[in-house]
Design a protein around this motif. Structure first.
Motif, PDB file in Angstrom:
ATOM      1  N   GLN A 148      12.723 -12.322   3.118  1.00  0.00           N
ATOM      2  CA  GLN A 148      11.507 -10.708   3.287  1.00  0.00           C
ATOM      3  C   GLN A 148      11.557  -9.758   2.000  1.00  0.00           C
ATOM      4  OE1 GLN A 148      10.018  -9.362   6.782  1.00  0.00           O
ATOM      5  NE2 GLN A 148      10.688 -11.751   8.096  1.00  0.00           N
ATOM      6  N   ARG A 149      13.383  -9.247   2.560  1.00  0.00           N
ATOM      7  CA  ARG A 149      13.473  -8.376   1.453  1.00  0.00           C
ATOM      8  C   ARG A 149      12.577  -9.083  -0.401  1.00  0.00           C
ATOM      9  NH1 ARG A 149      12.690  -4.236   1.642  1.00  0.00           N
ATOM     10  NH2 ARG A 149      14.715  -3.085   0.811  1.00  0.00           N
ATOM     11  N   ARG A 150      13.248 -10.364  -0.387  1.00  0.00           N
ATOM     12  CA  ARG A 150      13.441 -11.124  -1.578  1.00  0.00           C
ATOM     13  C   ARG A 150      11.580 -11.250  -1.960  1.00  0.00           C
ATOM     14  NH1 ARG A 150      16.928 -15.583  -1.515  1.00  0.00           N
ATOM     15  NH2 ARG A 150      15.954 -16.835  -2.752  1.00  0.00           N
ATOM     16  N   LEU A 151      10.811 -11.065  -0.892  1.00  0.00           N
ATOM     17  CA  LEU A 151       9.022 -11.665  -0.743  1.00  0.00           C
ATOM     18  C   LEU A 151       9.136 -10.448  -1.254  1.00  0.00           C
ATOM     19  CD1 LEU A 151       6.610 -13.169  -0.355  1.00  0.00           C
ATOM     20  CD2 LEU A 151       7.274 -12.981   1.455  1.00  0.00           C
ATOM     21  N   ALA A 152       9.458  -9.046  -0.388  1.00  0.00           N
ATOM     22  CA  ALA A 152       8.855  -7.737  -0.374  1.00  0.00           C
ATOM     23  C   ALA A 152       8.493  -7.175  -2.552  1.00  0.00           C
ATOM     24  CB  ALA A 152       9.603  -6.302   0.404  1.00  0.00           C
ATOM     25  N   LEU A 153      10.592  -7.625  -2.684  1.00  0.00           N
ATOM     26  CA  LEU A 153      10.252  -7.113  -3.925  1.00  0.00           C
ATOM     27  C   LEU A 153       9.102  -8.213  -5.061  1.00  0.00           C
ATOM     28  CD1 LEU A 153      11.917  -5.773  -6.936  1.00  0.00           C
ATOM     29  CD2 LEU A 153      13.516  -7.345  -6.526  1.00  0.00           C
ATOM     30  N   ALA A 154       9.569  -9.527  -4.254  1.00  0.00           N
ATOM     31  CA  ALA A 154       8.108 -10.514  -5.191  1.00  0.00           C
ATOM     32  C   ALA A 154       7.037 -10.154  -5.219  1.00  0.00           C
ATOM     33  CB  ALA A 154       7.754 -11.332  -4.661  1.00  0.00           C
ATOM     34  N   ALA A 155       6.417  -8.834  -4.111  1.00  0.00           N
ATOM     35  CA  ALA A 155       5.344  -8.528  -4.331  1.00  0.00           C
ATOM     36  C   ALA A 155       5.203  -6.622  -4.692  1.00  0.00           C
ATOM     37  CB  ALA A 155       4.966  -8.117  -2.929  1.00  0.00           C
ATOM     38  N   ALA A 156       6.214  -6.389  -4.883  1.00  0.00           N
ATOM     39  CA  ALA A 156       6.300  -4.975  -5.980  1.00  0.00           C
ATOM     40  C   ALA A 156       5.702  -5.688  -7.373  1.00  0.00           C
ATOM     41  CB  ALA A 156       7.821  -3.860  -5.982  1.00  0.00           C
ATOM     42  N   LEU A 157       6.255  -7.402  -7.902  1.00  0.00           N
ATOM     43  CA  LEU A 157       6.516  -6.886  -8.773  1.00  0.00           C
ATOM     44  C   LEU A 157       5.004  -7.465  -9.233  1.00  0.00           C
ATOM     45  CD1 LEU A 157       9.967  -8.991  -9.259  1.00  0.00           C
ATOM     46  CD2 LEU A 157       8.848  -7.111 -11.381  1.00  0.00           C
ATOM     47  N   LEU A 158       4.679  -7.568  -8.815  1.00  0.00           N
ATOM     48  CA  LEU A 158       2.599  -8.678  -8.514  1.00  0.00           C
ATOM     49  C   LEU A 158       2.043  -7.514  -9.475  1.00  0.00           C
ATOM     50  CD1 LEU A 158       1.590 -11.701  -6.956  1.00  0.00           C
ATOM     51  CD2 LEU A 158       0.229  -9.702  -5.502  1.00  0.00           C
ATOM     52  N   PRO A 159       1.689  -6.462  -9.599  1.00  0.00           N
ATOM     53  CA  PRO A 159       0.910  -6.053 -10.303  1.00  0.00           C
ATOM     54  C   PRO A 159       1.102  -5.966 -11.943  1.00  0.00           C
ATOM     55  CG  PRO A 159       1.207  -4.874  -9.409  1.00  0.00           C
ATOM     56  CD  PRO A 159       2.104  -5.653  -8.193  1.00  0.00           C
ATOM     57  N   GLU A 160       2.115  -6.598 -12.126  1.00  0.00           N
ATOM     58  CA  GLU A 160       3.159  -6.620 -13.833  1.00  0.00           C
ATOM     59  C   GLU A 160       3.319  -5.199 -13.267  1.00  0.00           C
ATOM     60  OE1 GLU A 160       1.151  -9.184 -16.489  1.00  0.00           O
ATOM     61  OE2 GLU A 160       2.940  -9.455 -16.973  1.00  0.00           O
ATOM     62  N   PRO A 161       4.245  -4.509 -13.109  1.00  0.00           N
ATOM     63  CA  PRO A 161       3.875  -3.256 -13.316  1.00  0.00           C
ATOM     64  C   PRO A 161       4.707  -1.945 -14.090  1.00  0.00           C
ATOM     65  CG  PRO A 161       6.048  -3.881 -11.368  1.00  0.00           C
ATOM     66  CD  PRO A 161       4.911  -4.402 -11.991  1.00  0.00           C
ATOM     67  N   LYS A 162       4.516  -0.896 -14.362  1.00  0.00           N
ATOM     68  CA  LYS A 162       5.554  -0.968 -15.237  1.00  0.00           C
ATOM     69  C   LYS A 162       7.019   0.736 -14.419  1.00  0.00           C
ATOM     70  CE  LYS A 162       0.965   0.486 -18.228  1.00  0.00           C
ATOM     71  NZ  LYS A 162       0.174   1.417 -18.502  1.00  0.00           N
ATOM     72  N   LEU A 163       6.582   0.416 -13.517  1.00  0.00           N
ATOM     73  CA  LEU A 163       7.674   2.076 -12.653  1.00  0.00           C
ATOM     74  C   LEU A 163       7.080   0.533 -11.419  1.00  0.00           C
ATOM     75  CD1 LEU A 163       8.687   4.250 -11.647  1.00  0.00           C
ATOM     76  CD2 LEU A 163       6.758   4.718 -10.866  1.00  0.00           C
ATOM     77  N   LEU A 164       8.887   0.290 -11.050  1.00  0.00           N
ATOM     78  CA  LEU A 164       9.221  -0.169  -9.932  1.00  0.00           C
ATOM     79  C   LEU A 164      10.057   1.047  -8.442  1.00  0.00           C
ATOM     80  CD1 LEU A 164      10.937  -3.706 -10.154  1.00  0.00           C
ATOM     81  CD2 LEU A 164       8.565  -2.868  -9.751  1.00  0.00           C
ATOM     82  N   ILE A 165       9.774   1.011  -7.956  1.00  0.00           N
ATOM     83  CA  ILE A 165      10.264   1.801  -6.228  1.00  0.00           C
ATOM     84  C   ILE A 165      10.717   1.576  -5.387  1.00  0.00           C
ATOM     85  CG2 ILE A 165       9.849   4.337  -5.304  1.00  0.00           C
ATOM     86  CD1 ILE A 165       8.025   5.373  -6.888  1.00  0.00           C
ATOM     87  N   LEU A 166      11.867   1.127  -5.655  1.00  0.00           N
ATOM     88  CA  LEU A 166      12.480   0.358  -4.714  1.00  0.00           C
ATOM     89  C   LEU A 166      13.201   1.347  -3.387  1.00  0.00           C
ATOM     90  CD1 LEU A 166      13.932  -2.412  -7.435  1.00  0.00           C
ATOM     91  CD2 LEU A 166      11.969  -1.659  -5.966  1.00  0.00           C
ATOM     92  N   ASP A 167      13.334   0.993  -2.057  1.00  0.00           N
ATOM     93  CA  ASP A 167      14.349   1.043  -1.265  1.00  0.00           C
ATOM     94  C   ASP A 167      15.373   0.327  -0.274  1.00  0.00           C
ATOM     95  OD1 ASP A 167      15.437   2.495   0.492  1.00  0.00           O
ATOM     96  OD2 ASP A 167      13.237   3.359   2.161  1.00  0.00           O
ATOM     97  N   GLU A 168      16.813   0.288  -0.768  1.00  0.00           N
ATOM     98  CA  GLU A 168      17.510  -0.610  -0.504  1.00  0.00           C
ATOM     99  C   GLU A 168      17.195  -1.963  -1.245  1.00  0.00           C
ATOM    100  OE1 GLU A 168      20.636   0.215   0.461  1.00  0.00           O
ATOM    101  OE2 GLU A 168      19.981   2.315   0.926  1.00  0.00           O
ATOM    102  N   PRO A 169      17.300  -2.296  -2.743  1.00  0.00           N
ATOM    103  CA  PRO A 169      16.584  -3.806  -2.722  1.00  0.00           C
ATOM    104  C   PRO A 169      17.727  -4.823  -2.336  1.00  0.00           C
ATOM    105  CG  PRO A 169      17.007  -2.520  -4.842  1.00  0.00           C
ATOM    106  CD  PRO A 169      16.851  -0.912  -3.615  1.00  0.00           C
ATOM    107  N   THR A 170      19.100  -4.219  -2.747  1.00  0.00           N
ATOM    108  CA  THR A 170      19.581  -5.869  -2.450  1.00  0.00           C
ATOM    109  C   THR A 170      20.153  -5.369  -0.439  1.00  0.00           C
ATOM    110  OG1 THR A 170      21.865  -4.477  -3.036  1.00  0.00           O
ATOM    111  CG2 THR A 170      20.091  -5.567  -4.445  1.00  0.00           C
ATOM    112  N   SER A 171      20.183  -4.967   0.220  1.00  0.00           N
ATOM    113  CA  SER A 171      20.209  -5.030   1.929  1.00  0.00           C
ATOM    114  C   SER A 171      19.884  -5.819   2.213  1.00  0.00           C
ATOM    115  CB  SER A 171      19.630  -3.834   2.380  1.00  0.00           C
ATOM    116  OG  SER A 171      18.846  -4.027   2.971  1.00  0.00           O
TER     117      SER A 171
END
Ligand code: ADP
Length: 279
Positions: A148-171
Motif C-alpha cells: 500500500q505504501r508503494r502504491l501511495a508513492l506511485a500515486a504521488a508520482l502519477l502526474p509527473e510532479p515537480k515536488l513530492l511531499i512524503l510522510d514516512e515513505p519507507t515505513s
C-alpha cells in the motif's frame, strides 16, 4: 521548474488545533520557517507529536495554517492548480479498499485532469517503477502495508510532479523495497525534482537527504546539511595495504606531527551497499 524558484517556502508558520470537549487547544506548529530548493531532498525529523504531519498536511492543502505563509512552487498551499504539480503521500492506509491498483490510479488521475492516453501511459509507468505489476489484479484492501505504501508513492508520482511531499515513505517496507524507494527518490532529484519527507528511519535520511530540519514540540530546533550538523573535530584517514608495523609507523607519524589517534579500525561497507551488491 524555474531554477531560482523555491519548491517550498514556509515563513513563521503557526497551527493551533482548537480544544474540544474539554481538551485544551494544541499549538502544533510555532513560528516554523523553512525552504526547499529545486533538486533538493529535505528531511523532516522529530519525535512523535512534534508537528511533522501537521506541517505536511498544511503544505498538501489539507489544513489551513492559523498564521504565517506557506507557498508551494510559487503558489499558496492549497491552490487547486497544485493538484497536478505536486505529489503527496500521506500516512496511513489507502482509501477505497474495493478498488484494484490500476483503478485507484485512474480515479486519482482523472481528478488531476490527466487526459486518457497520458493517464494510461503514466499508470503503466508508475506501476512498473514501483514494481507493482504483479499485484494489478488484487484489491487494495488485500494488499500488505508495504504494498500500500508503494502504491501511495506511485500515486504521488502519477502526474509527473515537480515536488513530492512524503510522510514516512519507507515505513512498513522491507529492506529491498526501501532501497527501491530511495533509488526512485534519488532519480527524481537527479531530474530536478524536490522532495520534502518526514521520516524516523535515520539511515535512510542519512543516505538520501541533502538537508534536514528537526522539529521539537512544534518549533524548529535545528536545520542544515548532514555534514554541517554531524561533523566532529575528528579528522579521518582511510588507508589500505598496511601491515601491523606499517600501521604503527603511521600512528607514530601522527603523534610526531602533534596529533593523536584512537587506534585502527577495520573499514566497513554500508549495509545498503552490501544488500544491493548481492543481486
Ligand atoms: P508528528 O507528525 O510529528 O507525530 P503531529 O503533527 O501529528 O506530529 O502532531 C502535533 C501535535 O498536534 C501533537 O501534540 C498532536 O497530539 C496534536 N494534534 C495532531 N492532530 C490533531 C488534531 N486533529 N486535533 C488536536 N490535536 C492534534
Amino acid at each position: 521548474m524555474d531554477p531560482t524558484e523555491l519548491a517550498i517556502e514556509v515563513e513563521s508558520l503557526h497551527l493551533r488545533y482548537p480544544g474540544s470537549w474539554g481538551s485544551p487547544a494544541v499549538e502544533a506548529l510555532i513560528g516554523v520557517d523553512l525552504q526547499v530548493r529545486p533538486g533538493e531532498i529535505l528531511g523532516i525529523l522529530g519525535p512523535n507529536g512534534s508537528g511533522k504531519t501537521t506541517l505536511l498536511e498544511i503544505l498538501s492543502g489539507g489544513l489551513r495554517q492559523t498564521k504565517g505563509r506557506a507557498r508551494i512552487l510559487g503558489r499558496a498551499a492549497g491552490d487547486r492548480q497544485l493538484i497536478a504539480m505536486m505529489g503527496y503521500q500521506p500516512e496511513g492506509p489507502l482509501p477505497f479498499p474495493q478498488l484494484k491498483p490500476g483503478e485507484f490510479l485512474d480515479y486519482l488521475g482523472s481528478l488531476m485532469g490527466l487526459p486518457g492516453a497520458e493517464l494510461s501511459a503514466r499508470r503503466k509507468a508508475v506501476l512498473s517503477q514501483l514494481r507493482l505489476d504483479g499485484v494489478a489484479e488484487r484489491k487494495l484492501g488485500k494488499l500488505s502495508t508495504g504494498l500500500q505504501r508503494r502504491l501511495a508513492l506511485a500515486a504521488a508520482l502519477l502526474p509527473e510532479p515537480k515536488l513530492l511531499i512524503l510522510d514516512e515513505p519507507t515505513s512498513g517496507l522491507d529492506p529491498e523495497a526501501s532501497l527501491l524507494v530511495m533509488e526512485i527518490l534519488e532519480k527524481f532529484r537527479a531530474g530536478g525534482g524536490s522532495v520534502l519527507m518526514a521520516s524516523h528511519h535515520l539511515q535512510e535520511v542519512e543516505r538520501v537527504c541533502d538537508r534536514v530540519c528537526v522539529l521539537v514540540a512544534g518549533r524548529k530546533r535545528a536545520e542544515g546539511s548532514l555534514d554541517e550538523l554531524l561533523s566532529t573535530e575528528e579528522q579521518l584517514l582511510a588507508a589500505s595495504g598496511l601491515d601491523a608495523s606499517g600501521q604503527d609507523r603511521v600512528v607514530e607519524a601522527v603523534a610526531k606531527a602533534g596529533g593523536s589517534t584512537k587506534g585502527w579500525r577495520q573499514g566497513r561497507r554500508h549495509l545498503f551497499a552490501f544488500l544491493r551488491d548481492l543481486k
